[in-house]
Design a protein around this motif. Sequence first.
Motif: not given
Length: 411
Positions: A46-52, A32-35, A1-13
Amino acid sequence: MSDKTILVVGTYDTKDAELTYLADRVRSQGGEVRTMDVSVLGDPQVPTDYSKHDVAKAGGSSIDKAIESGDENTAMQIMARGAAALTLSLWRDGVFDGVIVLGGTMGTDLALDLCQALPLGVPKYVVSTVSFSPLIPPERLAADIQMILWAGGLYGLNSVCKASLSQAAGAVLGAARAVEAPKWDRPLIGMTSFGKTVLRYMVSLKPALEERGFEVAVFHATGMGGRAFESLAAEGAFAAVMDFAPQELTNHIMGSSISAGPDRMTNAGATGTPQIIAPGCYDLVDVVGWQPLPDRFKDSEVHAHNRLLSSILLGADERREVAMAICERLAGAEGPVTLILPLQGGNEWDRKGAPLHDAEGMAAFVDEVRKACPANVTLLELDAHINDAEFADCALAVFDNWMDEGTVPRP
């Protein structure tokens, strides 16, 4: 089980492989990760959690408008506004515990806005090809931002850049697990100073204020310290400020790169925060010690503080300029301001008999303060040095009076 979630941000193209590697390293350590994709033209594999599209919309625009602008700077500023707004919203909703942003100059420009949008205590990491570069002005740095150089990673993965990326992934996850965010359970006093060899009032003031039920944060006024002080003042985080080392303003108006930005000494006033002000080290301009002296100071007396920092002694006319600048900023304050003027000096090196003593320069500064002090500021002249006990006693008396009047609520 993951205890902390990290938001990973960048230009995925363009940086999909590197961003995916970052996310994989976080997951490999139990996180855990959100993108979030902040690109404009292309799409991730691959689609990110939050799109452009989500990002542009959060900034009040759209990807179509960003593309139609025909200008990469305009387009990225649209994405920067959206990324900052969306990230703050996600943080408030408890979606993530720390954020990491990857980029070159374009991505770093966006990352600075994103990190500034988040409160102090949120782990915020930037992996950048221009980390620690003079391209980055201090006023754009969040108070607790962390950066690491994206070494050898301009195009594609390799063992060199993986060393940077993996460290950053571990650092942000570790920070999210370890951080003890500000509790804000006691009203906070913001104080500026330098080390005890130069300014000493905090030694007695901090425990005295703590006995009264306040928390005290002392900021080292060497550029970034003042930036952190101002960013918190702009948020209205302080119950009151004791801005006793405004030398960063002197640095700024004299052209030194050791600046806290053009808004130094303005944010507490703009939020109506009660201010007690004193001119600690007003007579010195700090410059980078390992660089040549600016031409205008070639003939000035210089104190080499260490190999990083040198302090230039100002003349009488320059001290008048500093006095006017301080008074101009205080004139715009929405809250109460008391300016304590210690007539015997503003730092340990300018006492009578000390190497930087200049009675004529001090007299010029005092004269200009008397002339320029705005009507909204209470001026208290004190026949003492800033490092004498009388100064700390005076500041505490002003503060206690404000508590009695209700200007500063008692804890």
